[in-house]
Design an enzyme around this catalytic site. Structure first.
Site, short mmCIF file in Angstrom:
data_model
loop_
_atom_site.label_atom_id
_atom_site.label_comp_id
_atom_site.label_asym_id
_atom_site.label_seq_id
_atom_site.Cartn_x
_atom_site.Cartn_y
_atom_site.Cartn_z
CB SER A 90 38.52 39.04 64.76
OG SER A 90 38.19 39.23 66.12
CE1 TYR A 114 41.28 34.59 65.85
CE2 TYR A 114 40.66 36.30 67.42
CZ TYR A 114 40.38 35.53 66.31
OH TYR A 114 39.19 35.71 65.65
CE LYS A 118 40.84 35.48 62.32
NZ LYS A 118 40.40 34.69 61.15
N1 UFG Z 1 32.45 35.90 79.87
C1 UFG Z 1 32.12 35.52 81.16
N2 UFG Z 1 32.14 34.18 81.45
C2 UFG Z 1 32.48 33.21 80.53
C3 UFG Z 1 32.82 33.64 79.22
C4 UFG Z 1 32.81 34.99 78.93
O1 UFG Z 1 31.81 36.35 82.00
O2 UFG Z 1 32.49 32.03 80.88
C5 UFG Z 1 32.38 37.35 79.52
C6 UFG Z 1 33.71 37.93 79.07
O3 UFG Z 1 34.44 38.41 80.17
C7 UFG Z 1 33.23 39.03 78.12
C8 UFG Z 1 31.96 38.47 77.52
O4 UFG Z 1 31.51 37.47 78.43
O5 UFG Z 1 32.90 40.19 78.85
C9 UFG Z 1 32.15 37.84 76.16
O6 UFG Z 1 33.21 36.89 76.22
P1 UFG Z 1 33.50 35.87 75.02
O7 UFG Z 1 34.63 34.98 75.44
O8 UFG Z 1 32.24 35.23 74.58
O9 UFG Z 1 33.92 36.84 73.83
P2 UFG Z 1 35.14 37.87 73.76
O10 UFG Z 1 34.53 39.20 73.51
O11 UFG Z 1 36.09 37.76 74.87
O12 UFG Z 1 35.91 37.29 72.49
C10 UFG Z 1 35.40 37.47 71.21
C11 UFG Z 1 35.86 36.34 70.29
C12 UFG Z 1 37.35 36.39 70.13
C13 UFG Z 1 37.82 37.76 69.79
C14 UFG Z 1 37.29 38.77 70.77
C15 UFG Z 1 37.67 40.18 70.47
O13 UFG Z 1 35.48 35.11 70.81
O14 UFG Z 1 37.71 35.50 69.08
O15 UFG Z 1 35.87 38.68 70.76
O16 UFG Z 1 37.11 40.55 69.25
F1 UFG Z 1 39.17 37.81 69.81
#
Ligand code: UFG
Length: 305
Positions: A90, A114, A118
């Site tokens: 990841s 997490y 990884k």
């Molecule tokens: N976001 C919102 N509202 C939500 C969900 C997410 O505004 O309800 C925003 C987050 O703040 C972020 C973006 O949308 O800016 C993406 O968020 P995600 O939760 O979809 O994805 P992340 O980048 O936080 O997480 C992903 C993977 C994880 C991993 C991470 C870092 O889901 O497993 O990337 O690589 F750890």
């Protein structure tokens, strides 16, 4: 388990072939070994837990499944003579302080259990390949996988309230949830919302095929990013989704989510050069396919309405 048995007949239909399926625990050495004894050329290892928040409340569970589980798998691969592995890593291993685009040689600095699991597995794999040169191992660092199979028959169906942006958006659009919460609009990004490198799951799948092909010609251990190399903000994703679906996605801007980085996207040069692979599907295709899946399966595979 975050998967549904209803996937299996749909896979059979899409692939024209009944997939062989064994429901096992990755930590169950006898069971894993029993399956591997049938004889395999390679293993693609997806069996892990992946929710950041859950990993903070259950770190031991994450080390057990992700790290101990991989140790069991490696031991049984070695015993049964399988030496080719593709591992789901990841982009989270880069941590929050790296400046995008992230290339594979950046220092790693995960900030939650997490991500630590990884990285621990990556290190284990690297050491194994160094100690035993007959291994061929690829770690693929996924950025943000989204979308669905274009048929709309298989797609993302998270348990409970989605943590991730795209399944939350599709559930709002289909009427299962009221409004999206945008976690912060005061980041140092063009519109203030978080920027991520979303990659279509079909491109991600093709990246695994490319990694297997690479391992057919290269022994040892190698890490590759799987991303598009382009970042989109939360607001840009909402706009693209509204356009692709024709549905409004009402949202409120709320506080930042703890642990979120402002921006993350991949440097894709190594994957392009060494895997001869690049992501082809753009944000419109990601939104269209995510919506097609959700529209045809408003309750996913039949989970809670
Ligand atoms: N976001 C919102 N509202 C939500 C969900 C997410 O505004 O309800 C925003 C987050 O703040 C972020 C973006 O949308 O800016 C993406 O968020 P995600 O939760 O979809 O994805 P992340 O980048 O936080 O997480 C992903 C993977 C994880 C991993 C991470 C870092 O889901 O497993 O990337 O690589 F750890």
């Amino acid at each position: 388990m975050n998967a549904h048995p209803a996937v299996l007949p749909r896979l059979a239909q899409l692939g024209g072939k009944e997939p062989e399926f064994h429901q096992l625990d990755i930590r169950d050495r006898a069971a894993i070994g029993g399956v591997l004894e049938a004889g395999f050329d390679a293993v693609i290892h997806f069996a892990g837990r992946k929710a950041v928040g859950e990993s903070m409340s259950d770190p031991l569970g994450y080390w057990d499944t992700n790290v101990v589980g991989t140790m069991v798998l490696l031991a049984e691969m070695r015993r049964t003579g399988v030496r080719t592995l593709v591992f789901s890593s990841s982009a989270t291993v880069y941590g929050n302080d790296a400046v995008a685009p992230f290339d594979e040689s950046l220092p790693t600095a995960p900030i939650n259990p997490y991500g630590e699991t990884k990285l621990a597995v990556e290190r284990m794999l690297e050491a194994l390949a160094r100690a035993e040169p007959e291994w061929r191992i690829s770690s693929l660092r996924y950025f943000n996988p989204v979308g669905a199979h274009p048929s709309g028959d298989i797609g993302e169906d998270p348990n409970g309230i989605p943590d991730n942006l795209m399944p939350y958006i599709t559930q709002v659009a289909v009427g299962r949830r009221d409004r999206l919460r945008v976690f912060g609009d005061d980041y140092d990004t063009p519109d203030g919302t978080g920027v991520r490198d979303y990659i279509h799951v079909v491109d991600l799948a093709l990246g695994h095929m490319a990694a297997l092909e690479y391992l057919a010609h290269n022994s040892g251990y190698r890490v590759h990013n799987l991303g598009t190399g382009r970042g989109y903000s939360v607001l840009e994703v909402i706009t693209a989704f509204e356009k692709a679906s024709g549905r409004p996605v009402p949202y409120d801007v709320t506080a930042r989510r703890e642990g979120d980085a402002a921006q993350a996207w991949a440097d894709t040069q190594r994957a392009e050069a060494e895997l001869a692979w690049r992501a082809e599907r753009d944000i419109d295709a990601m939104c269209r396919d995510a919506w097609n899946w959700q529209r045809r399966n408003p309750n996913g595979f039949g989970n809670e309405p």
